[in-house]
Design a protein around this motif. Structure first.
Motif, mmCIF file in Angstrom:
data_model
loop_
_atom_site.group_PDB
_atom_site.id
_atom_site.type_symbol
_atom_site.label_atom_id
_atom_site.label_comp_id
_atom_site.label_asym_id
_atom_site.label_seq_id
_atom_site.Cartn_x
_atom_site.Cartn_y
_atom_site.Cartn_z
ATOM 1 N N SER A 611 -52.543 30.915 -13.227
ATOM 2 C CA SER A 611 -53.235 29.637 -13.129
ATOM 3 C C SER A 611 -52.896 29.011 -11.785
ATOM 4 O O SER A 611 -51.726 29.039 -11.356
ATOM 5 N N TYR A 613 -52.472 25.736 -9.789
ATOM 6 C CA TYR A 613 -52.237 24.303 -9.953
ATOM 7 C C TYR A 613 -52.620 23.617 -8.648
ATOM 8 O O TYR A 613 -51.830 23.479 -7.733
ATOM 9 N N HIS A 614 -53.894 23.207 -8.570
ATOM 10 C CA HIS A 614 -54.414 22.689 -7.306
ATOM 11 C C HIS A 614 -55.671 21.882 -7.593
ATOM 12 O O HIS A 614 -56.287 22.027 -8.655
ATOM 13 N N GLY A 615 -56.033 21.015 -6.687
ATOM 14 C CA GLY A 615 -57.252 20.237 -6.828
ATOM 15 C C GLY A 615 -57.007 18.885 -7.470
ATOM 16 O O GLY A 615 -55.919 18.585 -7.988
ATOM 17 N N ARG A 617 -58.258 17.632 -10.177
ATOM 18 C CA ARG A 617 -58.156 17.647 -11.647
ATOM 19 C C ARG A 617 -57.171 18.705 -12.120
ATOM 20 O O ARG A 617 -57.382 19.358 -13.133
ATOM 21 N N ARG A 618 -56.104 18.862 -11.394
ATOM 22 C CA ARG A 618 -55.142 19.930 -11.704
ATOM 23 C C ARG A 618 -54.422 19.668 -13.026
ATOM 24 O O ARG A 618 -54.089 18.526 -13.363
ATOM 25 N N GLU A 619 -54.205 20.730 -13.772
ATOM 26 C CA GLU A 619 -53.452 20.690 -15.019
ATOM 27 C C GLU A 619 -52.421 21.797 -15.008
ATOM 28 O O GLU A 619 -52.708 22.914 -14.575
ATOM 29 N N THR A 629 -49.050 27.170 -6.761
ATOM 30 C CA THR A 629 -49.297 25.843 -6.209
ATOM 31 C C THR A 629 -48.911 25.814 -4.748
ATOM 32 O O THR A 629 -48.345 26.775 -4.216
ATOM 33 N N LEU A 633 -48.535 19.974 -2.908
ATOM 34 C CA LEU A 633 -48.451 19.512 -4.293
ATOM 35 C C LEU A 633 -47.018 19.566 -4.817
ATOM 36 O O LEU A 633 -46.659 18.797 -5.704
#
Length: 983
Positions: A611, A613-615, A617-619, A629, A633
């Motif tokens: 996954s 973890y970026h942007g 709307r990151r979750e 990531t 971040l």
């Protein structure tokens, strides 16, 4: 015609229909007569570079034809013709009573003094006998169009229309030789050409220019040779040969050379024989054919010049005087002395290659600092080093046996009983063995010479010199010194020297005496670490060094220790890291390589759930194996990321946390992880602080706190103290694995680094000195006010820009620069030999100024900088076999995560403060997958800040090499800045 119009409108492509409408407005249409009832044919003419096309229309059969080659049906010519017929825009063939018929186009030459004049006319007959000539002052097509509007009927042939192609702006009259060559080639396809009213044929093949050299009383004559069949020659490059007009081949002769060959040529007296043979004839041989009919002209030989070193020894002062000279031939037939050629045999003359002589002089100066014809005296070790340095050149002169190197000292260490014996020996044969004749030296003498900075030790009795085992001393010298200090002059070590003997045996990697073994650590060598278990889903064939790295990382992780994998760029650090990924893993990397990490995981570990973890709307996904990531971040979301205790945290391009006080480094320290791994091809970029920051993340406490590290290591190492340097390496190196390409990737070709020196122009030098004068006071004020060195770097930046292109400076304009001219010249050479290149600069504004010069010289290119969105597509395009010649890259955008092995030449346009960044740039091309030798060119402006920065950074690299055993660079000190400005 209405049916054809509707049918064509229905069947045509909209774009083709639009092109036909435009053509109908601008073209000229003329109807031809046909024998088939109901069918009509039309000739269509548009511009002087467009061919005449013939269009046939049959309204009854609803068909059309066109003799063009366009892949269109109906084509734009058919559409335009139909529209012209509907609109009544074409000229119908009429009877001779209503139309005047032109007799054709006449191409006429006439003698105009010693040159030829060219004119064109349209001919028409008002009756069977009366003929009128209409001059064609401009383009033939325009003249024909005008004639048709005036009531004449004319259709020129394609060959006649194509004459317009070769006449600049459709000129006539006395044309220059170049235009005449093109004109005659075109006229060879025209049916009628006249000269002074008489028809004459045209031969399109150019006549060669032949020059002959003959003997004449008292000297020699050089003249144009006669060619059979030539009856007349005109000044504008045309001759009558075998009754036909024929152009004379372009010889590229300069004006003075043309004058020399006019009429009967030029006479040279015997005293000018050398000039004629060595300068004048070679100059024109590359432009025309030269026939040497002379039997008295000296023999000229093309022999490459070479550097010969004259060496004269001075035994009283134990020195050698060295004088380099340029010589021709072996045996020598001539030498260059004070710029003049001195002949040893006037019957043999070498062709002087002044450019090659200058190149040899530059190479000699660059490699040795010696100047041609200038004697230099060296004494002692300096004489030996200088003579060794000159081995690639031929050295002639006195017996120099007293300055002979006998080879390198070899160390021999052995354990006898409970003591350690060692000797240093050099053999006359170059090999050491029992019974060899040779020379032994005392360890104390060798260590003294080493500590004094010498590379050689003079043997007793004038027997020559022995090279110190520098590598051996660098590794073992300090331990040997401590051992000698404790032992004194004894050869056998007493049993009380437990610490010294143990350290020396470890350093020498020899088996210590039995009672020393009990004190020796049982730490295994890296290569002997047992193989770690590899992931079952691994899809990769590992190289041996990669397997060793995986074993080493796993070994440290099993013992709860972090590892810094510092392999050279391109050796597969990511793959090795993926082989130790287990459990929930966090990977932190630059944003530019996030996609590359995901691709590598999908390629090599396909069963891992990933996954990013970026942007906005990151979750933070909870059910995946690997979270990817960015450092940005990591800094912003550290409070969220430390909520998880990760099984493994990997920092890629870990030099990003090199500054311990930065927010990103502070965030990295806070991460919670059971195992830690850092990846960096440049583990130390700016200072030893980088090393502390790495281990503050990997193994906190290993190097103490920051203040202790500064006091115990940084300050003493910068002062050159050896003990703290060795202690630092001893503490840190077990946790750093550093392999270079040249050591483990044997398939890689060699890499050569070249400095291209650039002379600033007078204007550039004035601007540079002006900027230097303006900033000195500001820099000194900043330093004196303790604002720190980095506060002046922006000021120094203006000086560096002045070295590259004065147009980078506010208020200055320039089309080019000396450095860009040198770059383009070098790129042209590399392109001509089939090479492709990367061009790096830290300033995109400098790349902007390079682009027009690439276009002007037809060098294809692409570009990656911080604004590039489609980096992957550009990289793929460049990597393709038919990719562009050059890729322009900015430092930040092109230094990481890019593989460009299609290039084998790298150009660093502006040397950077941090040479590690240059290495990263060069390694975009020099990595696994590269099959060609790689050349790294650094463009440096002579006598500027660039030269001094490079010199200082080299010194900093040497200091780091002593500290961690690898190159890098340290931050600039106040003293460095003063040296840069030569204050």
């Amino acid at each position: 015609m209405e049916k054809l119009f509707l049918l064509a409108r229905e069947m045509s492509d909209p774009k083709v229909w639009s092109a036909g409408v435009e053509l109908a407005r601008n073209a000229f249409f003329q109807e031809e007569s046909l024998h088939t009832p109901g069918d009509r044919a039309f000739r269509l003419l548009r511009g002087q570079r467009d061919p005449v096309v013939l269009v046939s229309l049959s309204e009854a059969n609803e068909i059309w034809q066109c003799d063009c080659s366009l892949d269109e049906d109906p084509c734009r010519h058919v559409i335009a013709t139909i529209l012209a017929v509907k609109q009544g825009k074409l000229v119908q063939r009429e009877s001779s009573e209503s139309r005047k018929v032109l007799g054709g186009v006449r191409h006429e030459f006439s003698r105009n003094g010693s040159a030829l004049r060219f004119d064109r006319f349209l001919l028409h007959r008002d009756s069977l006998t009366a003929e009128t000539r209409i001059p064609v002052p401009g383009s033939l097509l325009q003249a024909v169009t005008t004639a048709n509007r005036d009531g004449y009927l004319a259709v020129p042939t394609d060959a006649e229309l194509k004459i317009d192609y070769v006449l600049p702006q459709s000129k006539q009259g006395v044309l220059d030789p170049k235009t005449m060559r093109f004109l005659l080639s075109a006229l060879s396809r025209v049916s009628v050409v006249t000269l002074d009213g008489e028809q004459i044929s045209v031969n399109p093949e150019p006549l060669p220019v032949v020059v002959e050299v003959i003997d004449e009383a008292g000297g020699f004559r050089i003249r144009r040779a006669c060619i059979d069949g030539i009856t007349e020659i005109f000044d504008n490059g045309v001759a009558i040969c075998n009754g036909a007009l024929q152009a004379i081949e372009d010889s590229a002769l300069r004006m003075e050379e043309v004058e020399m060959l006019r009429a009967d040529g030029t006479f040279f007296p015997e005293s000018a024989a050398i000039e004629l043979a060595t300068r004048i004839i070679p100059q024109i041989q590359g432009k025309v054919r030269v026939q040497i009919a002379s039997k008295l002209l000296p023999r000229v030989r093309r022999i490459p010049p070479r550097v010969v070193i004259e060496a004269i020894s001075d035994e009283l002062r134990a020195g050698v005087t060295i004088t380099p000279r340029i010589m021709y031939g072996d045996p020598v037939i001539a030498e260059v002395n004070s710029g003049a050629l001195k002949l040893f045999d006037p019957r043999e003359i070498p062709i002087r290659e002044v450019a090659e002589e200058a190149r040899l002089a530059r190479v000699l100066a660059l490699k040795t600092g010696l100047r041609l014809d200038y004697p230099s005296t060296f004494k002692g070790e300096a004489a030996l080093e200088r003579l060794n340095q000159l081995k690639e050149w031929r050295v002639v002169g006195d017996d120099l046996s007293s300055f002979t190197s006998k080879g390198e000292l070899t160390a021999r260490a052995q354990v006898i009983g409970e003591s350690l014996l060692f000797t240093f020996h050099v053999a006359d044969t170059g090999e050491i063995g029992d019974g060899d004749s040779g020379h032994s030296v005392l360890a104390t003498d060798m260590l003294l010479a080493w500590r004094q900075g010498s590379s050689y030790l003079q043997l007793a009795g004038g027997a020559g010199w022995a090279k110190l085992p520098t590598e051996w001393l660098r590794e073992h010298g300090a331990a040997l010194e401590r051992f000698i200090a404790a032992v004194g002059e004894k050869e056998f070590a007493p049993g009380r020297l437990i610490s010294e003997v143990g350290e020396l045996c470890d350093s020498l990697r020899i088996e210590p005496p039995e009672y020393f073994k009990r004190l020796k650590s049982g730490l295994a060598e890296v290569e002997s670490i047992p193989d770690a278990e590899l992931p079952r889903d691994l899809r990769a064939d590992l190289r041996k060094y990669q397997r060793t790295g995986i074993n080493w990382i796993s070994f440290l992780h099993r013992h709860g220790l972090g590892a810094l994998l510092a392999d050279d760029m391109g050796l597969g650090k990511t793959l090795q890291a993926l082989c130790v990924v287990s459990g929930r893993t966090l990977v932190v990397c630059p944003t530019s390589v996030l996609a590359s990490w995901r691709q590598q995981i999908e390629l090599f570990r396909p069963s891992l759930n990933v996954s990013v973890y970026h942007g906005s709307r990151r979750e933070l996904a909870q059910d995946v194996d690997v979270i990817l990531t960015s450092y940005a971040l990591l800094r912003l979301d550290i409070d969220r990321l430390i909520e998880t205790e990760w099984d493994l945290v990997v920092l890629d391009e870990a030099q990003t946390i090199r500054n311990p006080s930065s927010q990103v480094a502070q965030a990295a320290y806070r991460l919670r992880a059971k195992k830690r791994l850092s990846l960096s091809g440049t583990p130390v970029e700016n200072s030893l602080d980088d090393l502390w920051s790495h281990f503050r993340f990997l193994n906190p406490g290993l190097l103490g706190d920051y203040q202790q590290f500064q006091q115990r290591f940084v300050q003493p190492i910068e002062l050159g103290q050896v003990g703290p340097t060795q202690e630092l390496r001893k503490r840190s190196m077990p946790f750093i694995m550093r392999r270079l390409k040249r050591d483990v990737a044997s398939e890689l070709p060699p890499k050569t680094e070249v400095v291209l020196e650039c002379e600033l122009s007078d204007r550039e030098r004035i601007v540079y000195e002006s900027v230097l004068g303006m900033i000195k006071d500001d820099v000194l004020e900043a330093l004196d006010s303790n604002r720190g060195v980095f506060s002046v770097l922006e000021v120094l930046l203006r000086l560096r820009q002045a070295c590259c292109h004065i147009g980078l400076l506010p208020g200055h304009q320039a089309d080019s620069s000396s450095k860009i001219d040198l770059l383009i010249e070098s790129l042209q050479g590399s392109k001509a030999h089939g090479h492709r290149a990367l061009v790096f600069s830290q300033w995109t504004t400098l790349l902007d100024r390079i682009e027009p010069h690439l276009e002007r010289h037809s060098i294809s290119f692409c570009r990656i900088d911080g604004s590039t969105a489609d980096r992957g597509d550009l990289v793929n395009s460049f990597q393709s076999p038919d990719g562009p010649d050059v890729m322009l890259l900015s430092l930040k955008a092109g230094g990481l995560g890019v593989t460009l092995t299609a290039a084998d030449h790298v150009y660093i346009v502006d040397p950077w403060w941090n040479p590690a960044a240059e290495d990263q740039a060069a390694d975009r091309a020099y990595r696994i997958g590269q099959n060609n030798p790689v050349f790294v060119h650094r463009l440096v402006a002579k006598d500027t800040i660039e030269e001094r920065i490079i010199q200082i950074q080299q010194e900093k690299r040497a200091l780091l090499a002593a500290a961690i055993g690898e190159s890098g660079s340290l931050a600039l000190s106040r003293e460095d800045v003063l040296r840069i400005l030569a204050v």
